[in-house]
Write a protein that holds these residues in place. Structure first.
Motif, PDB file in Angstrom:
ATOM      1  N   ARG A  42       0.870  -1.158   0.000  1.00  0.00           N
ATOM      2  CA  ARG A  42       0.000   0.000   0.000  1.00  0.00           C
ATOM      3  C   ARG A  42       0.917   1.220   0.000  1.00  0.00           C
ATOM      4  N   PHE A  43       0.445   2.315  -0.545  1.00  0.00           N
ATOM      5  CA  PHE A  43       1.286   3.481  -0.782  1.00  0.00           C
ATOM      6  C   PHE A  43       0.662   4.748  -0.210  1.00  0.00           C
ATOM      7  N   ALA A  44       1.539   5.689   0.150  1.00  0.00           N
ATOM      8  CA  ALA A  44       1.097   7.022   0.559  1.00  0.00           C
ATOM      9  C   ALA A  44       2.232   7.999   0.296  1.00  0.00           C
ATOM     10  N   PRO A  45       1.920   9.165  -0.263  1.00  0.00           N
ATOM     11  CA  PRO A  45       2.967  10.164  -0.465  1.00  0.00           C
ATOM     12  C   PRO A  45       3.423  10.748   0.869  1.00  0.00           C
ATOM     13  N   LEU A  46       4.691  11.077   0.943  1.00  0.00           N
ATOM     14  CA  LEU A  46       5.247  11.689   2.154  1.00  0.00           C
ATOM     15  C   LEU A  46       4.548  13.005   2.491  1.00  0.00           C
ATOM     16  N   GLN A  47       3.958  13.645   1.488  1.00  0.00           N
ATOM     17  CA  GLN A  47       3.301  14.921   1.700  1.00  0.00           C
ATOM     18  C   GLN A  47       1.908  14.768   2.316  1.00  0.00           C
ATOM     19  N   SER A  48       1.460  13.565   2.566  1.00  0.00           N
ATOM     20  CA  SER A  48       0.101  13.332   3.073  1.00  0.00           C
ATOM     21  C   SER A  48       0.050  13.317   4.602  1.00  0.00           C
ATOM     22  N   ALA A  49      -1.136  13.562   5.119  1.00  0.00           N
ATOM     23  CA  ALA A  49      -1.356  13.488   6.572  1.00  0.00           C
ATOM     24  C   ALA A  49      -1.144  12.068   7.071  1.00  0.00           C
ATOM     25  N   ILE A  50      -1.482  11.086   6.260  1.00  0.00           N
ATOM     26  CA  ILE A  50      -1.287   9.680   6.635  1.00  0.00           C
ATOM     27  C   ILE A  50       0.192   9.404   6.872  1.00  0.00           C
ATOM     28  N   ALA A  51       1.040   9.852   5.942  1.00  0.00           N
ATOM     29  CA  ALA A  51       2.483   9.648   6.093  1.00  0.00           C
ATOM     30  C   ALA A  51       2.995  10.362   7.333  1.00  0.00           C
ATOM     31  N   GLU A  52       2.528  11.582   7.532  1.00  0.00           N
ATOM     32  CA  GLU A  52       2.950  12.347   8.716  1.00  0.00           C
ATOM     33  C   GLU A  52       2.617  11.584   9.997  1.00  0.00           C
ATOM     34  N   ARG A  58       6.302   6.477  14.639  1.00  0.00           N
ATOM     35  CA  ARG A  58       7.591   5.807  14.720  1.00  0.00           C
ATOM     36  C   ARG A  58       8.690   6.723  15.239  1.00  0.00           C
ATOM     37  N   GLY A  59       8.317   7.924  15.651  1.00  0.00           N
ATOM     38  CA  GLY A  59       9.286   8.862  16.205  1.00  0.00           C
ATOM     39  C   GLY A  59      10.191   9.490  15.161  1.00  0.00           C
ATOM     40  N   VAL A  60       9.730   9.552  13.916  1.00  0.00           N
ATOM     41  CA  VAL A  60      10.507  10.136  12.831  1.00  0.00           C
ATOM     42  C   VAL A  60       9.933  11.509  12.512  1.00  0.00           C
ATOM     43  N   ASP A  61      10.791  12.510  12.420  1.00  0.00           N
ATOM     44  CA  ASP A  61      10.357  13.874  12.103  1.00  0.00           C
ATOM     45  C   ASP A  61      10.036  13.957  10.618  1.00  0.00           C
ATOM     46  N   ALA A  62       8.776  14.100  10.298  1.00  0.00           N
ATOM     47  CA  ALA A  62       8.321  14.144   8.904  1.00  0.00           C
ATOM     48  C   ALA A  62       8.941  15.308   8.144  1.00  0.00           C
ATOM     49  N   ALA A  63       9.226  16.402   8.833  1.00  0.00           N
ATOM     50  CA  ALA A  63       9.774  17.588   8.168  1.00  0.00           C
ATOM     51  C   ALA A  63      11.181  17.340   7.632  1.00  0.00           C
ATOM     52  N   THR A  64      11.910  16.417   8.216  1.00  0.00           N
ATOM     53  CA  THR A  64      13.282  16.155   7.782  1.00  0.00           C
ATOM     54  C   THR A  64      13.396  14.894   6.922  1.00  0.00           C
TER      55      THR A  64
END
Length: 145
Positions: A42-52, A58-64
């Motif tokens: 299944r896929f989701a763009p990093l720019q999506s709220a789901i990815a964020e 998982r403790g990963v900063d989406a902005a970086t």
């Protein structure tokens, strides 16, 4: 509160987060979809709220984060070259890729990955907005309801 997408993710599915405006990344997603005969991904763009939300979980900063991310829910997540190798490991007929390239030290693999990632827009171009899947493919993309 648990992530909303967990309710819609079928059992046994694995998630690929990708740069939705990158032509190289979109091409890679299309490549995986064509070879995903067992309908694992299944896929989701990093720019999506789901990815964020998935990254935050998982403790990963989406902005970086601008790398491809492979998530095996309840097991682990992988970034950069490790993500690419894990994706290949989950596509029938491509297990030889991680068998060969997995022997290369991660620092070397990730340096090559970073070089390509840093230049991906210049080399492959960029879209104005994230890819919108057609009706046939939309079930493969995670969406909020």
């Amino acid at each position: 509160m648990p992530y909303l997408c967990k309710m819609q993710l079928e059992s046994g599915k694995k998630i690929i987060l990708f740069d939705g405006v990158c032509n190289l990344c979109n091409g890679a997603v299309q490549w995986v979809i064509e070879r995903d005969k067992d309908d694992v991904f299944r896929f989701a763009p990093l720019q999506s709220a789901i990815a964020e939300d998935l990254l935050k979980e998982r403790g990963v900063d989406a902005a970086t984060m601008d790398s491809i991310i492979f998530i095996d829910p309840g097991v682990a997540y992988f970034i950069k070259s490790d993500a690419a190798l894990e994706i290949a490991r989950n596509i029938k007929g491509y297990g030889w890729l991680p068998a060969i390239f997995g022997r290369t030290p991660r620092s070397v693999r990730d340096s090559i990955y970073d070089l390509i990632a840093k230049n991906r827009y210049r080399l492959f171009g960029k879209k104005d907005q994230c890819m919108i899947p057609n009706a046939e493919l939309s079930a493969k993309f995670l969406q909020t309801s």
